[in-house]
Design an enzyme around this catalytic site. Structure first.
Site, mmCIF file in Angstrom:
data_model
loop_
_atom_site.group_PDB
_atom_site.id
_atom_site.type_symbol
_atom_site.label_atom_id
_atom_site.label_comp_id
_atom_site.label_asym_id
_atom_site.label_seq_id
_atom_site.Cartn_x
_atom_site.Cartn_y
_atom_site.Cartn_z
ATOM 1 N N HIS A 164 6.086 2.628 12.104
ATOM 2 C CA HIS A 164 7.103 2.786 11.058
ATOM 3 C C HIS A 164 7.691 4.187 11.197
ATOM 4 O O HIS A 164 6.955 5.128 11.540
ATOM 5 C CB HIS A 164 6.477 2.712 9.649
ATOM 6 C CG HIS A 164 6.232 1.334 9.134
ATOM 7 N ND1 HIS A 164 5.128 1.022 8.366
ATOM 8 C CD2 HIS A 164 6.964 0.193 9.214
ATOM 9 C CE1 HIS A 164 5.175 -0.253 8.018
ATOM 10 N NE2 HIS A 164 6.269 -0.790 8.516
ATOM 11 N N CYS A 258 3.086 6.465 2.547
ATOM 12 C CA CYS A 258 3.053 4.988 2.485
ATOM 13 C C CYS A 258 2.630 4.479 1.121
ATOM 14 O O CYS A 258 2.920 3.336 0.766
ATOM 15 C CB CYS A 258 2.038 4.420 3.456
ATOM 16 S SG CYS A 258 2.231 4.893 5.140
HETATM 17 N N1 ARG Z 1 -1.532 -1.807 7.241
HETATM 18 C C1 ARG Z 1 -0.189 -1.601 6.848
HETATM 19 C C2 ARG Z 1 0.733 -2.232 7.871
HETATM 20 O O1 ARG Z 1 0.412 -2.185 9.031
HETATM 21 C C3 ARG Z 1 0.083 -0.145 6.677
HETATM 22 C C4 ARG Z 1 1.456 0.153 6.158
HETATM 23 C C5 ARG Z 1 1.725 1.609 6.052
HETATM 24 N N2 ARG Z 1 2.995 1.839 5.467
HETATM 25 C C6 ARG Z 1 3.944 2.668 5.930
HETATM 26 N N3 ARG Z 1 4.991 2.849 5.195
HETATM 27 N N4 ARG Z 1 3.842 3.256 7.082
HETATM 28 O O2 ARG Z 1 1.751 -2.815 7.565
#
Ligand code: ARG
Length: 269
Positions: A164, A258
């Site tokens: 992300h 997050c």
């Molecule tokens: N386990 C989650 C996923 O892989 C973590 C999300 C983390 N969120 C972020 N905004 N980076 O989707």
């Protein structure tokens, strides 16, 4: 006043693997996760005077606490996410219901385009910097630009550990951001350099502690512990830095940013 949406990690754990950080054999300690989340919540509400709205947690949705992925809120329009992985799809109705019940306009991008909200789309000033490849798609950026009437800078992510854009890019104020260069394609590194005059590169070791997944509230920056270089850079640039432990959330590929979604931003500083 800054207002954020958060969700207590009451049902949090590593129950599937959808990014390289996640390994079911490296289970998160939920009690510790709740303590770490509560420390972040108290820092925000008691020390920094942020208003935090809470989405109730839901059994069977361990990643619901990562509210940054709910969608993207721009003024009163909530653009709901469409998750790449089935494991997170079931979160969508809880997020959209929360916004719909509070009289936000709720929309989503046309099917089948994937878009993972603020996790992949961050404002630096009035411009939106959006990531694509591992989760959100490039097409989502074009649709967002059209829908919101905004300039969207598309950034290609190249390393699955930084899946992300909020894992490798942290806007600090208009014209200034921290980033981990190697997580972006060479062309996207150039895009960033041209669009943002002051870029603070983060070391590889600190990038891997998700240093860039920092929560910026005015001149205060909430950062994962053990990122001394970035702490020093930010302090020298005049920020008030708060270090927090998010070891249990790192096991899912998440850090402080997050765990929160911006509802209102205080731009008065
Ligand atoms: N386990 C989650 C996923 O892989 C973590 C999300 C983390 N969120 C972020 N905004 N980076 O989707």
């Amino acid at each position: 006043m800054t207002r954020l949406l958060m969700c207590r990690p009451d049902h949090y754990g590593i129950y599937y693997e959808i990014n390289p950080w996640m390994d079911r054999r490296r289970q998160a300690d939920r009690a510790v996760a709740i303590r770490q989340w509560e420390a972040l919540y108290r820092l925000l509400t008691e020390t920094l005077g942020v208003r935090v709205e809470l989405l109730p947690s839901v059994p069977g949705l361990p990643d619901l606490c990562f509210t940054a992925n709910a969608g993207l809120l721009v003024k009163s329009l909530f653009v709901s996410s469409r998750f790449r992985y089935r494991e997170r799809e079931a979160e969508v109705p809880y997020f959209t219901q929360w916004f719909a019940e509070r009289n936000y306009r709720v929309t989503c991008l046309p099917e089948p385009v994937f878009f993972e909200g603020e996790g992949d789309a961050l404002f630096c000033g009035n411009d939106l910097f959006a990531g694509y490849r591992f989760r959100s798609e490039l097409q989502a950026h074009h649709l967002l630009a059209e829908l919101l009437g905004l300039q969207v800078y598309s950034l290609e992510l190249t390393d699955p550990w930084f899946y992300h854009v909020d894992t490798c890019f942290c806007p600090l104020q208009p014209g200034r951001a921290a980033y981990y260069p190697k997580a972006f394609s060479p062309a996207s590194q150039r895009v960033l350099k041209e669009a943002i005059p002051e870029l603070f590169p983060v070391t590889e070791a600190e990038a891997k502690r998700l240093a860039c997944n920092a929560l910026v509230i005015g001149r205060s920056v909430i950062l994962n512990a053990d990122c001394p270089h970035l702490v020093r850079t930010l302090a020298e640039a005049g920020y008030q830095v708060y270090e927090v432990e998010t070891t249990e959330f790192l096991k899912a590929g998440g850090g402080p940013k997050c765990l929160a979604l911006f509802l209102d931003r205080d731009e008065s500083w």
